[in-house]
Enzyme design. Structure first.
Site, mmCIF file in Angstrom:
data_model
loop_
_atom_site.group_PDB
_atom_site.id
_atom_site.type_symbol
_atom_site.label_atom_id
_atom_site.label_comp_id
_atom_site.label_asym_id
_atom_site.label_seq_id
_atom_site.Cartn_x
_atom_site.Cartn_y
_atom_site.Cartn_z
ATOM 1 N N SER A 188 -12.944 -9.503 4.660
ATOM 2 C CA SER A 188 -11.609 -8.912 4.894
ATOM 3 C C SER A 188 -11.663 -7.413 5.188
ATOM 4 C CB SER A 188 -10.701 -9.173 3.669
ATOM 5 O OG SER A 188 -10.459 -10.549 3.523
ATOM 6 N N ARG B 281 0.843 -1.209 0.000
ATOM 7 C CA ARG B 281 0.000 0.000 0.000
ATOM 8 C C ARG B 281 0.874 1.254 0.000
ATOM 9 N NH1 ARG B 281 -2.962 -3.926 2.018
ATOM 10 N NH2 ARG B 281 -5.250 -3.805 2.076
ATOM 11 N N LYS C 12 7.128 -15.884 -0.974
ATOM 12 C CA LYS C 12 6.044 -14.953 -1.336
ATOM 13 C C LYS C 12 5.833 -13.890 -0.253
ATOM 14 C CE LYS C 12 1.355 -14.815 -3.179
ATOM 15 N NZ LYS C 12 0.640 -13.860 -2.369
ATOM 16 N N ASP D 76 -6.216 -15.038 6.208
ATOM 17 C CA ASP D 76 -4.853 -15.580 6.098
ATOM 18 C C ASP D 76 -4.426 -16.364 7.343
ATOM 19 O OD1 ASP D 76 -4.928 -14.282 3.722
ATOM 20 O OD2 ASP D 76 -3.352 -12.820 4.162
HETATM 21 O O1 S3P Z 1 -5.262 -6.227 1.059
HETATM 22 C C1 S3P Z 1 -4.437 -7.042 1.451
HETATM 23 O O2 S3P Z 1 -3.265 -6.736 1.747
HETATM 24 C C2 S3P Z 1 -4.871 -8.462 1.579
HETATM 25 C C3 S3P Z 1 -6.205 -8.783 1.637
HETATM 26 C C4 S3P Z 1 -6.705 -10.158 1.825
HETATM 27 O O3 S3P Z 1 -7.251 -10.602 0.603
HETATM 28 P P1 S3P Z 1 -8.846 -10.632 0.285
HETATM 29 O O4 S3P Z 1 -9.398 -9.288 0.447
HETATM 30 O O5 S3P Z 1 -8.866 -11.079 -1.155
HETATM 31 O O6 S3P Z 1 -9.462 -11.624 1.228
HETATM 32 C C5 S3P Z 1 -5.597 -11.105 2.265
HETATM 33 O O7 S3P Z 1 -6.010 -12.439 2.118
HETATM 34 C C6 S3P Z 1 -4.319 -10.888 1.485
HETATM 35 O O8 S3P Z 1 -3.281 -11.745 1.921
HETATM 36 C C7 S3P Z 1 -3.802 -9.489 1.685
HETATM 37 C C1 PEP Z 2 -3.872 -14.400 -0.018
HETATM 38 C C2 PEP Z 2 -2.645 -13.931 0.120
HETATM 39 O O1 PEP Z 2 -2.036 -13.042 -0.716
HETATM 40 P P1 PEP Z 2 -2.542 -12.343 -2.063
HETATM 41 O O2 PEP Z 2 -4.039 -12.446 -2.167
HETATM 42 O O3 PEP Z 2 -2.101 -10.919 -1.920
HETATM 43 O O4 PEP Z 2 -1.851 -13.047 -3.185
HETATM 44 C C3 PEP Z 2 -1.808 -14.352 1.283
HETATM 45 O O5 PEP Z 2 -0.723 -13.781 1.467
HETATM 46 O O6 PEP Z 2 -2.194 -15.262 2.020
#
Ligand code: S3P
Ligand code: PEP
Length: 408
Positions: free
Chosen positions: A171, A26, A389, A288
């Site tokens: 989320s 971000r 990752k 997560d």
């Molecule tokens: O905005 C973010 O940084 C994230 C949002 C989440 O995804 P979703 O909104 O698709 O659930 C999460 O699972 C991902 O690892 C990171």
């Molecule tokens: C879902 C994940 O990441 P992204 O959706 O950003 O690939 C994660 O880190 O578990």
């Protein structure tokens, strides 16, 4: 490649976690949309952040963000308002992760985006220019990253943006994280009510910014502490009041016998004997963390019912299916209900002899299953390099804590 992981008898260690990838990615987008006066400090060294840095700095016409969901979604919005035509693509799995809700919203605002292979999925060809419309409605029940992506470009639109979200919002803490960071960087963005957001057309100002440690990565150390007989783990760079929704992990692990003691820019994990007899929890706000708790509860013999897991199907892999399969190898029978619930009431089956855990190109499968060796004599993990990752030094950190990692 396969590794065998063996645990030490007790774990007393200090671990410097990676920086938060959600905050890093971000801050990078916001800084790029602002005046970039200050350098961002302590950015994550994980793949997902490295691809974002390259995308923003290298000026390439084709951008490969590999497996990074945040990079794919945030850059799709960013490229829509940045002059030039680029292609954005990713891994085979990324090409199966939906993006239609975001593309539709951006097109409605006036963006020029084409699907290159399959409608609704990356890769995309994006031509950036000024967007005129200032009101949009989109579903909030697929990925919060679409909403964060739209919010972050909103301050540079001529009239700002009013967003209305439909359906159940998943989320939500990640949307709040976006708002927090936008406001830190001088924007004016807020919830008007449970479903509506408003961003004023007020530009970003760069500020000196330091990225805190990653609470999702901390979850694996909580897990190790909970599964161990003797452990005390210090995690520097974590704070009780955090922008990260996954800081909730501390509260949930309290139910599994781990106390978090905060002080001097760190948290210390200590064991208690207060352990719940079962755990029912809705992970809609912390998707997560689901893998961490599925593995931990089963190994601690604590029955559970975890709901709010619908987004797990479209992450790095279908995490619900992967959990059922790999926990089955360890002798635990999990039940999936309505594509959104995983439950375990103590049912066991025979363990697969010499089982090796498959990781499905999902870092969290590797990181959540490695701690199993604290309870079982050893665990074998296939393709362990997937951890890069979000947590490139995970295996080195385990070694530092006394774990033995052997390549076989
Ligand atoms: O905005 C973010 O940084 C994230 C949002 C989440 O995804 P979703 O909104 O698709 O659930 C999460 O699972 C991902 O690892 C990171
Ligand atoms: C879902 C994940 O990441 P992204 O959706 O950003 O690939 C994660 O880190 O578990």
């Amino acid at each position: 490649m396969q590794i065998k992981v063996t645990a030490p008898a007790q774990i007393y260690t200090t671990i410097q976690l990676p920086s938060s990838k959600s905050i890093s990615n971000r801050a990078l987008i916001i800084n790029a949309l602002g005046n970039r006066t200050f350098q961002l400090e302590n950015l994550s060294d994980c793949d997902d952040t490295q691809v974002m840095i390259h995308a923003l700095n290298d000026g390439k016409n084709t951008i490969d963000i590999m497996a990074a969901g945040t990079a794919m979604r945030f850059l799709t919005a960013y490229l829509s308002v940045t002059p030039g035509t680029r292609i954005i693509t990713g891994t085979q799995r990324m090409q199966q992760r939906p993006i239609q809700v975001l593309v539709n919203a951006l097109r409605e605002l006036g963006a020029e985006i084409e699907y290159i292979i399959n409608d609704g999925y990356p890769p995309l060809r994006i031509t950036g220019h000024k967007l005129q419309k200032d009101t949009i409605s989109l579903p909030g029940n697929i990925s919060s990253q679409y909403i964060s992506a739209l919010l972050m470009i909103a301050p540079i639109l001529s009239n700002g943006l009013a967003l209305t979200l439909t359906g159940e919002i998943i989320s939500r803490p990640y949307i709040n994280l976006t708002l927090q960071l936008m406001n830190d960087f001088g924007a004016k963005a807020k919830w008007l009510n449970e479903y509506q957001l408003k961003v004023e057309p007020q530009p970003y100002q760069s500020i000196p910014f330091y990225v805190e440690s990653d609470w999702s990565a901390a979850s694996y150390w909580y897990q190790i502490a909970a599964l161990s007989n003797k452990a005390e783990i210090i995690l520097p760079g974590l704070f009780e009041t955090s922008y990260q929704g996954d800081s909730k992990v501390a509260e949930i692990f309290q139910l599994l016998g781990i106390e978090s003691i905060y002080g001097n820019k760190m948290v210390t994990l200590k064991k208690t004997d207060k352990i719940a007899e079962r755990l029912d929890y809705d992970f809609i706000n912390q998707p997560d963390l689901a893998q961490t708790f599925v593995v931990t509860c089963a190994l601690m013999n604590i029955p559970f019912r975890f709901s709010g897991l619908q987004s797990l199907k479209i992450k790095e892999t279908d995490r619900i299916t992967a959990l059922i399969k790999e926990m089955g190898k360890l002798g635990y029978i999990l039940h999936e209900i309505d594509d959104r619930i995983l439950s375990w009431e103590g049912e066991r089956c025979e363990m697969t002899a010499d089982a090796a855990i498959d990781t499905y190109e999902d870092h969290r499968m590797a990181m959540a299953f490695a701690p199993v060796c604290v309870v079982m004599p050893e665990i074998r993990i296939n393709n362990p390099q997937v951890v890069s990752k979000s947590y490139p030094y995970y295996w080195e950190d385990l070694k530092k804590a006394g774990f033995i990692i052997e390549e076989i």
